[in-house]
Write a protein that holds these residues in place. Structure first.
Motif, mmCIF file in Angstrom:
data_model
loop_
_atom_site.group_PDB
_atom_site.id
_atom_site.type_symbol
_atom_site.label_atom_id
_atom_site.label_comp_id
_atom_site.label_asym_id
_atom_site.label_seq_id
_atom_site.Cartn_x
_atom_site.Cartn_y
_atom_site.Cartn_z
ATOM 1 N N CYS A 115 -28.483 23.534 30.130
ATOM 2 C CA CYS A 115 -29.765 22.827 29.972
ATOM 3 C C CYS A 115 -30.553 23.355 28.778
ATOM 4 N N VAL A 116 -30.511 24.677 28.590
ATOM 5 C CA VAL A 116 -31.299 25.310 27.531
ATOM 6 C C VAL A 116 -30.556 25.298 26.191
ATOM 7 N N GLY A 117 -29.225 25.164 26.249
ATOM 8 C CA GLY A 117 -28.426 25.146 25.020
ATOM 9 C C GLY A 117 -28.041 26.517 24.517
ATOM 10 N N VAL A 118 -27.731 27.443 25.446
ATOM 11 C CA VAL A 118 -27.267 28.776 25.036
ATOM 12 C C VAL A 118 -25.976 28.628 24.224
ATOM 13 N N LYS A 119 -25.916 29.336 23.095
ATOM 14 C CA LYS A 119 -24.822 29.139 22.133
ATOM 15 C C LYS A 119 -23.465 29.560 22.668
ATOM 16 N N LYS A 120 -23.426 30.655 23.436
ATOM 17 C CA LYS A 120 -22.144 31.169 23.928
ATOM 18 C C LYS A 120 -22.280 31.496 25.408
ATOM 19 N N ARG A 121 -21.601 30.686 26.221
ATOM 20 C CA ARG A 121 -21.667 30.839 27.676
ATOM 21 C C ARG A 121 -20.308 31.306 28.191
ATOM 22 N N ILE A 122 -20.297 32.508 28.761
ATOM 23 C CA ILE A 122 -19.046 33.108 29.230
ATOM 24 C C ILE A 122 -19.119 33.327 30.736
ATOM 25 N N TYR A 123 -18.086 32.892 31.423
ATOM 26 C CA TYR A 123 -17.972 33.118 32.867
ATOM 27 C C TYR A 123 -16.900 34.169 33.101
ATOM 28 N N THR A 124 -17.295 35.312 33.653
ATOM 29 C CA THR A 124 -16.324 36.330 34.048
ATOM 30 C C THR A 124 -15.905 36.064 35.484
ATOM 31 N N CYS A 125 -14.703 35.583 35.652
ATOM 32 C CA CYS A 125 -14.183 35.212 36.966
ATOM 33 C C CYS A 125 -13.581 36.448 37.638
ATOM 34 N N ARG A 126 -14.268 36.930 38.673
ATOM 35 C CA ARG A 126 -13.878 38.162 39.359
ATOM 36 C C ARG A 126 -13.054 37.903 40.618
ATOM 37 N N GLY A 127 -12.457 36.729 40.709
ATOM 38 C CA GLY A 127 -11.676 36.375 41.894
ATOM 39 C C GLY A 127 -12.271 35.152 42.565
ATOM 40 N N PHE A 128 -11.536 34.604 43.535
ATOM 41 C CA PHE A 128 -11.928 33.347 44.164
ATOM 42 C C PHE A 128 -12.163 33.536 45.659
ATOM 43 N N ARG A 129 -13.422 33.352 46.075
ATOM 44 C CA ARG A 129 -13.761 33.504 47.494
ATOM 45 C C ARG A 129 -13.053 32.463 48.366
ATOM 46 N N SER B 282 -16.765 26.664 35.503
ATOM 47 C CA SER B 282 -15.792 26.793 34.416
ATOM 48 C C SER B 282 -15.948 25.677 33.386
ATOM 49 N N LYS B 283 -16.287 24.487 33.848
ATOM 50 C CA LYS B 283 -16.475 23.345 32.949
ATOM 51 C C LYS B 283 -17.643 23.604 32.000
ATOM 52 N N LEU B 284 -18.721 24.201 32.520
ATOM 53 C CA LEU B 284 -19.925 24.414 31.721
ATOM 54 C C LEU B 284 -19.837 25.663 30.843
ATOM 55 N N ALA B 285 -18.876 26.539 31.117
ATOM 56 C CA ALA B 285 -18.689 27.740 30.299
ATOM 57 C C ALA B 285 -17.903 27.397 29.041
ATOM 58 N N HIS B 286 -18.255 28.048 27.946
ATOM 59 C CA HIS B 286 -17.457 27.891 26.726
ATOM 60 C C HIS B 286 -16.131 28.629 26.859
ATOM 61 N N GLN B 287 -16.168 29.733 27.620
ATOM 62 C CA GLN B 287 -14.984 30.569 27.772
ATOM 63 C C GLN B 287 -15.006 31.237 29.143
ATOM 64 N N VAL B 288 -13.816 31.399 29.714
ATOM 65 C CA VAL B 288 -13.664 32.082 30.997
ATOM 66 C C VAL B 288 -12.852 33.348 30.776
ATOM 67 N N ILE B 289 -13.363 34.462 31.285
ATOM 68 C CA ILE B 289 -12.598 35.715 31.277
ATOM 69 C C ILE B 289 -12.147 35.979 32.709
ATOM 70 N N CYS B 290 -10.852 35.947 32.952
ATOM 71 C CA CYS B 290 -10.309 36.305 34.261
ATOM 72 C C CYS B 290 -9.990 37.795 34.245
#
Length: 379
Positions: free
Chosen positions: A102-116, A136-144
């Protein structure tokens, strides 16, 4: 100066970030922790030299409270104008990615720490998977944080392979090998004190350290240990960690543990006390159903302990089967008992696995993870 916001849902998750924000501050980043207000979070921010962005957030699904939290995060992002957000744990990641978009953050990273959703069924499982897909769709990159988490996410079509990174061999923050060092005299003193005060000097000690919940395999561990103890009263099980009542289905288990003559339920200890307690153990056992990454398994390996765990998500990445420990199938009590008996009877194998573990742990030095994160931040 780049502004970096790292987000968590629960205060306990600061343990997964020790040293990280201090490191990035030293590299020239302006660092922030987005998370709930608590003494623990405040102490973490003071030590790391980062600013605490306080939000009121529930771990479980709570639509009205979640909307309020979302609006708070949007206001924070508008005020701070971060260059990078790196959010981990499901709730803050979902709300944060929506706010960041919504705000337009330039770099959005999701650190995926496992799946509940791994141990859930029915509607809740479907809902949790959907939440992961949106995040994950809204993140620019996912770190597993492990290769097995990445594989599971791809198989459930949560994200595409080209969007995902695993840094080196995995882990969210690596292991502090200066802290988890078996050669430090202070830990040897703790070991001797623990073994003496708990009357363990002549016992063989299986150890477990972490939250005591069903998904950590505590039911299987109790049942298998009980069978071992019935044949050998020299065996002990040292449990270090808190019971989390809402994540233990059969509350009778708690009574059985507390009343068992071979089990020492020590409770929670501080992070800096963990290495000494590990040295008081002969073998470390974590029969978890799944983890994001089995950090505690690498910590135990770094302390020279042979380890027993499972082939579950996250744990399979943290142990080199047949090199520094034994992996057994999830919830397989027969194989778990075989592994525990093997470790109890084979001193030569224990020593070999323990020595190998110290070498294995070097693959997860936290400096490697931080270097990988910095590279991602600057891509």
């Amino acid at each position: 100066m780049k502004k970096l916001i790292v987000g968590i849902t629960a205060e306990g998750s600061v343990n997964l970030l020790q040293g990280q924000l201090e490191h990035f501050k030293a590299l020239g980043y302006k660092t922030y922790l987005l998370g709930p207000l608590s003494e623990r979070s405040a102490a973490f921010c003071e030590k790391e030299g980062c600013e605490h962005l306080v939000i009121d957030i529930e771990r479980e699904i709570s639509p009205l409270k979640d909307l309020k939290t979302l609006w708070s995060i949007i206001k924070i992002f508008k005020a701070i104008k971060p260059d990078i957000i790196n959010l981990g744990t499901p709730k803050v990641s979902l709300l944060g990615m929506i706010a960041g978009t919504c705000v337009g953050v330039k770099k959005r990273i999701y650190t995926c720490r496992g799946f509940r959703f791994e141990h859930e069924k029915g509607f809740k499982r479907t809902l949790l998977i959907t939440m992961e897909k949106i995040t994950s769709k809204l993140a620019h990159q996912v770190i597993c944080i492990s290769k097995s988490v990445k594989t599971l996410g791809i198989n459930h079509q949560i994200f595409n392979e080209d969007k995902v990174d695993v840094i080196d061999k995995g882990s969210s923050n690596g292991v502090n090998l200066n802290l988890f060092n078996p050669e430090l005299d202070q830990y040897k003193d703790v070991k001797n004190k623990v073994r003496s005060e708990l009357n363990l000097e002549k016992s063989f000690v299986f150890g477990f350290l972490g939250r005591i919940v069903d998904r950590k395999g505590i039911n299987e561990l109790f049942q298998v240990f009980n069978e071992i103890y019935n044949k050998n009263q020299n065996a002990r099980l040292l449990l270090v960690g808190p019971f989390e009542m809402n994540q233990i289905a059969d509350k009778k288990l708690i009574e059985e543990i507390e009343g068992h003559p071979g089990i020492i339920n020590f409770g929670k200890v501080k992070q800096e006390e963990v290495p000494g307690f590990m040295l008081a153990m002969d073998v470390f056992v974590l029969p978890a159903w799944w983890e994001g990454f089995g950090n505690v398994l690498v910590q135990a390996a770094a302390m020279g302990l042979p380890v027993i765990s499972t082939t579950g998500t996250g744990t399979v990445d943290a142990v080199s089967d047949g090199y520094n420990g034994i992996l057994v199938p999830v919830k397989n009590k027969e194989k778990l008992q075989d592994a525990m008996k093997k470790m109890m009877s084979d001193e030569k194998q224990r020593k070999e696995y323990g020595q190998n573990g110290i070498l294995w742990a070097q693959n997860f030095d936290r400096q490697l993870i931080w270097k990988g994160l910095d590279k991602i931040y600057n891509q």
